[in-house]
Design a protein around this motif. Structure first.
Motif, PDB file in Angstrom:
ATOM      1  N   GLN A 194      27.721  -7.280 -14.782  1.00  0.00           N
ATOM      2  CA  GLN A 194      28.212  -5.918 -14.657  1.00  0.00           C
ATOM      3  C   GLN A 194      27.042  -4.931 -14.545  1.00  0.00           C
ATOM      4  O   GLN A 194      27.063  -4.019 -13.716  1.00  0.00           O
ATOM      5  CB  GLN A 194      29.091  -5.554 -15.864  1.00  0.00           C
ATOM      6  N   VAL A 195      26.037  -5.125 -15.361  1.00  0.00           N
ATOM      7  CA  VAL A 195      24.856  -4.259 -15.323  1.00  0.00           C
ATOM      8  C   VAL A 195      24.139  -4.392 -13.977  1.00  0.00           C
ATOM      9  O   VAL A 195      23.721  -3.397 -13.372  1.00  0.00           O
ATOM     10  CB  VAL A 195      23.906  -4.587 -16.506  1.00  0.00           C
ATOM     11  N   LEU A 196      24.008  -5.609 -13.468  1.00  0.00           N
ATOM     12  CA  LEU A 196      23.366  -5.835 -12.178  1.00  0.00           C
ATOM     13  C   LEU A 196      24.116  -5.135 -11.046  1.00  0.00           C
ATOM     14  O   LEU A 196      23.503  -4.484 -10.192  1.00  0.00           O
ATOM     15  CB  LEU A 196      23.256  -7.351 -11.911  1.00  0.00           C
ATOM     16  N   VAL A 197      25.435  -5.235 -11.037  1.00  0.00           N
ATOM     17  CA  VAL A 197      26.253  -4.576 -10.008  1.00  0.00           C
ATOM     18  C   VAL A 197      26.078  -3.062 -10.100  1.00  0.00           C
ATOM     19  O   VAL A 197      25.952  -2.373  -9.076  1.00  0.00           O
ATOM     20  CB  VAL A 197      27.739  -4.995 -10.133  1.00  0.00           C
ATOM     21  N   MET A 198      26.050  -2.501 -11.288  1.00  0.00           N
ATOM     22  CA  MET A 198      25.879  -1.059 -11.459  1.00  0.00           C
ATOM     23  C   MET A 198      24.500  -0.605 -10.961  1.00  0.00           C
ATOM     24  O   MET A 198      24.385   0.426 -10.310  1.00  0.00           O
ATOM     25  CB  MET A 198      26.073  -0.671 -12.932  1.00  0.00           C
ATOM     26  N   VAL A 199      23.456  -1.394 -11.253  1.00  0.00           N
ATOM     27  CA  VAL A 199      22.110  -1.053 -10.790  1.00  0.00           C
ATOM     28  C   VAL A 199      22.048  -1.073  -9.267  1.00  0.00           C
ATOM     29  O   VAL A 199      21.489  -0.175  -8.635  1.00  0.00           O
ATOM     30  CB  VAL A 199      21.062  -2.004 -11.411  1.00  0.00           C
ATOM     31  N   ILE A 200      22.645  -2.074  -8.661  1.00  0.00           N
ATOM     32  CA  ILE A 200      22.664  -2.167  -7.188  1.00  0.00           C
ATOM     33  C   ILE A 200      23.428  -0.984  -6.596  1.00  0.00           C
ATOM     34  O   ILE A 200      22.995  -0.394  -5.600  1.00  0.00           O
ATOM     35  CB  ILE A 200      23.257  -3.523  -6.738  1.00  0.00           C
TER      36      ILE A 200
END
Length: 148
Positions: A16-22
């Motif tokens: 979830q954090v990775l998707v938000m950063v992208i």
């Protein structure tokens, strides 16, 4: 039961954090491109230099007109018709073939619906096309080079 919940959270939360950063990086890039594209275009040194010395057309063909220059002040129409500003008896020219214009040093050509078309550097003209020094313009069987 507690181990299953912990492993699920350990896998899903970083995704979830990775998707938000992208997503944030993507929108930051879109915003940057929008800002750059919305800036007004500033004049370049090349444009100022070109405006200081007017461009002209020099015949390449027909051979008997070779090296003759035609000033484009402020505009002229080329064709076979005697009403044209530059009338040439060439079977590949239409009656009113093309219009050349000089707008404060910017030279352009526009096809006037000719049968055989107008070409700049062997590419067919659609609409009004800006000309630069060294461009080769073909109008029917007539060839010009853009010169200073």
């Amino acid at each position: 039961m507690l181990a299953a919940t912990t492993s699920y959270a350990a896998v899903v939360r970083p995704l979830q954090v990775l998707v938000m950063v992208i997503a944030v990086l993507f929108f930051a890039r879109v915003l940057r491109v929008a800002i750059v594209e919305s800036r007004p275009v500033e004049g370049t040194k090349k444009e100022r230099r070109r405006r200081s010395a007017n461009l002209a057309l020099q015949f390449i063909e027909p051979a008997d007109w070779a090296k003759e220059r035609v000033a484009v002040e402020p505009a002229f129409v080329i064709g076979r018709s005697p009403e044209c500003d530059l009338s040439i008896a060439d079977t590949y020219l239409s009656s009113r073939h093309a219009r050349f214009a000089n707008d404060e040093g910017d030279l352009s050509v526009e096809d006037l619906g000719s049968t055989n078309g107008t070409y700049v550097n062997q590419s067919m003209v659609h609409g009004r096309v800006h000309l630069e020094k060294g461009d080769i313009v073909q109008v029917g069987g007539v060839l010009f080079e853009v010169v200073r």
